[in-house]
Design a protein around this motif. Structure first.
Motif, mmCIF file in Angstrom:
data_model
loop_
_atom_site.group_PDB
_atom_site.id
_atom_site.type_symbol
_atom_site.label_atom_id
_atom_site.label_comp_id
_atom_site.label_asym_id
_atom_site.label_seq_id
_atom_site.Cartn_x
_atom_site.Cartn_y
_atom_site.Cartn_z
ATOM 1 N N GLN A 167 -25.470 64.247 39.193
ATOM 2 C CA GLN A 167 -25.499 65.127 40.367
ATOM 3 C C GLN A 167 -24.394 64.726 41.341
ATOM 4 N N TYR A 168 -23.765 65.727 41.951
ATOM 5 C CA TYR A 168 -22.636 65.500 42.848
ATOM 6 C C TYR A 168 -22.764 66.410 44.060
ATOM 7 N N ALA A 169 -22.263 65.937 45.189
ATOM 8 C CA ALA A 169 -22.255 66.749 46.402
ATOM 9 C C ALA A 169 -21.191 66.209 47.349
ATOM 10 N N ILE B 229 -27.521 61.257 48.865
ATOM 11 C CA ILE B 229 -28.222 62.512 49.145
ATOM 12 C C ILE B 229 -28.855 62.517 50.532
ATOM 13 N N ASP B 230 -29.033 61.336 51.134
ATOM 14 C CA ASP B 230 -29.573 61.257 52.492
ATOM 15 C C ASP B 230 -28.569 61.774 53.521
ATOM 16 N N HIS B 231 -27.296 61.890 53.135
ATOM 17 C CA HIS B 231 -26.257 62.407 54.036
ATOM 18 C C HIS B 231 -26.170 63.930 53.969
ATOM 19 N N LEU B 232 -26.957 64.547 53.096
ATOM 20 C CA LEU B 232 -26.910 65.990 52.910
ATOM 21 C C LEU B 232 -27.963 66.675 53.777
ATOM 22 N N SER B 233 -27.779 67.974 53.997
ATOM 23 C CA SER B 233 -28.821 68.745 54.670
ATOM 24 C C SER B 233 -30.050 68.757 53.779
ATOM 25 N N ARG B 234 -31.183 69.046 54.357
ATOM 26 C CA ARG B 234 -32.426 69.075 53.590
ATOM 27 C C ARG B 234 -32.314 70.080 52.435
ATOM 28 N N LEU B 235 -31.715 71.230 52.689
ATOM 29 C CA LEU B 235 -31.568 72.256 51.668
ATOM 30 C C LEU B 235 -30.709 71.753 50.507
ATOM 31 N N LYS B 236 -29.552 71.161 50.821
ATOM 32 C CA LYS B 236 -28.667 70.652 49.764
ATOM 33 C C LYS B 236 -29.319 69.496 49.003
ATOM 34 N N ARG B 237 -30.004 68.612 49.720
ATOM 35 C CA ARG B 237 -30.680 67.481 49.073
ATOM 36 C C ARG B 237 -31.748 67.999 48.105
ATOM 37 N N MET C 249 -31.812 70.872 46.631
ATOM 38 C CA MET C 249 -31.132 71.509 45.492
ATOM 39 C C MET C 249 -30.680 70.454 44.482
ATOM 40 N N VAL C 250 -30.100 69.359 44.967
ATOM 41 C CA VAL C 250 -29.650 68.284 44.072
ATOM 42 C C VAL C 250 -30.836 67.701 43.315
ATOM 43 N N LEU C 251 -31.926 67.442 44.017
ATOM 44 C CA LEU C 251 -33.095 66.846 43.366
ATOM 45 C C LEU C 251 -33.727 67.802 42.357
ATOM 46 N N LYS C 252 -33.721 69.109 42.647
ATOM 47 C CA LYS C 252 -34.244 70.091 41.685
ATOM 48 C C LYS C 252 -33.360 70.140 40.446
ATOM 49 N N LYS C 253 -32.035 70.086 40.640
ATOM 50 C CA LYS C 253 -31.126 70.073 39.478
ATOM 51 C C LYS C 253 -31.341 68.810 38.646
ATOM 52 N N LEU C 254 -31.554 67.677 39.299
ATOM 53 C CA LEU C 254 -31.806 66.428 38.588
ATOM 54 C C LEU C 254 -33.113 66.529 37.794
ATOM 55 N N ASP C 255 -34.148 67.060 38.417
ATOM 56 C CA ASP C 255 -35.434 67.210 37.733
ATOM 57 C C ASP C 255 -35.292 68.132 36.520
ATOM 58 N N LYS C 256 -34.558 69.228 36.682
ATOM 59 C CA LYS C 256 -34.336 70.163 35.574
ATOM 60 C C LYS C 256 -33.571 69.475 34.442
ATOM 61 N N ALA C 257 -32.540 68.717 34.789
ATOM 62 C CA ALA C 257 -31.749 68.011 33.772
ATOM 63 C C ALA C 257 -32.613 66.999 33.021
ATOM 64 N N ARG C 258 -33.488 66.308 33.736
ATOM 65 C CA ARG C 258 -34.374 65.333 33.094
ATOM 66 C C ARG C 258 -35.330 66.017 32.119
ATOM 67 N N LYS C 259 -35.835 67.196 32.488
ATOM 68 C CA LYS C 259 -36.763 67.932 31.626
ATOM 69 C C LYS C 259 -36.044 68.475 30.383
ATOM 70 N N GLU C 260 -34.777 68.867 30.546
ATOM 71 C CA GLU C 260 -34.010 69.411 29.422
ATOM 72 C C GLU C 260 -33.540 68.329 28.465
ATOM 73 N N LYS C 261 -33.370 67.118 28.941
ATOM 74 C CA LYS C 261 -32.830 66.026 28.116
ATOM 75 C C LYS C 261 -33.674 65.774 26.860
ATOM 76 N N PRO C 262 -35.012 65.617 26.976
ATOM 77 C CA PRO C 262 -35.799 65.400 25.741
ATOM 78 C C PRO C 262 -35.754 66.612 24.811
ATOM 79 N N ALA C 263 -35.692 67.824 25.375
ATOM 80 C CA ALA C 263 -35.653 69.024 24.551
ATOM 81 C C ALA C 263 -34.360 69.068 23.735
ATOM 82 N N LYS C 264 -33.257 68.632 24.332
ATOM 83 C CA LYS C 264 -31.971 68.596 23.614
ATOM 84 C C LYS C 264 -32.018 67.578 22.473
ATOM 85 N N LYS C 265 -32.660 66.428 22.710
ATOM 86 C CA LYS C 265 -32.758 65.402 21.669
ATOM 87 C C LYS C 265 -33.607 65.908 20.501
#
Length: 182
Positions: free
Chosen positions: A106-108, A153-161, A163-179
């Motif tokens: 994740q990047y911001a 991520i603490d330097h980001l607005s609540r909305l951006k933070r 969004m980053v955490l939701k993308k991270l959660d989605k990536a974590r859920k997709e990782k086992p499915a890809k394997k």
């Protein structure tokens, strides 16, 4: 030498405030070697001891900004910062698209002082006092935040933070499915 596990959000250990290094021992030097190996393996350009579950004021960086090789590329430039402190942040700011090994993939954009003065000890105990700028200043500030229990991520607005955490959660859920599909 060993590759150490890197703590990831939302692990509460990332929120601890690190203690000063009292003495640079052989154990500290061994930790430094392991931290570099871990950082290079990840791969990353900086790693704080707090990220590998050792809450002490120690971090390593390598921006690959050593002397240019025959192809004109920067060579490795490993740097160790023990008990670093920051002073005189500039009034000018720079924005870098930051990532973090504790918030993988994740990047911001984060705004930080463009120039800082820093003091620290290296692995030999030698004292340093330098004015740092550009990516060196940004990376040091980012890694020093870890010593205070702060993530980029603490330097980001609540909305951006969020969004980053939701993308991270989605990536974590997709990782086992890809394997499983492989």
């Amino acid at each position: 030498m060993a590759i150490l596990p890197i703590l990831e959000v939302p692990d509460p250990r990332l929120r601890r405030i690190s203690e000063p290094v009292v003495e640079i021992t052989e154990d500290i030097r061994a930790l430094i070697v392991d931290m570099f190996e871990t950082m290079y393996d990840a791969p990353g350009i900086g790693l704080a001891a707090a990220q590998v579950d050792v809450p002490i004021r120690l971090l390593v960086m390598d921006l690959g900004d050593g002397p240019e090789d025959e192809e004109g590329k920067g060579t490795p430039n490993p740097r160790v910062f023990i008990n670093p402190e920051l002073f005189d942040p500039s009034e000018d700011y720079s924005v870098y698209n930051e990532g973090c090994l504790s918030v993988p993939g994740q990047y911001a954009d984060v705004e930080r002082p463009a120039t800082i003065r820093a003091t620290w000890l290296d692995e030999t105990g030698a004292a340093h006092d330098e004015v740092l700028d550009e990516l060196t200043a940004t990376c040091l500030q980012h890694e020093m935040d870890h010593l205070e229990g702060i993530l980029f991520i603490d330097h980001l607005s609540r909305l951006k933070r969020d969004m980053v955490l939701k993308k991270l959660d989605k990536a974590r859920k997709e990782k086992p499915a890809k394997k499983a599909a492989a």
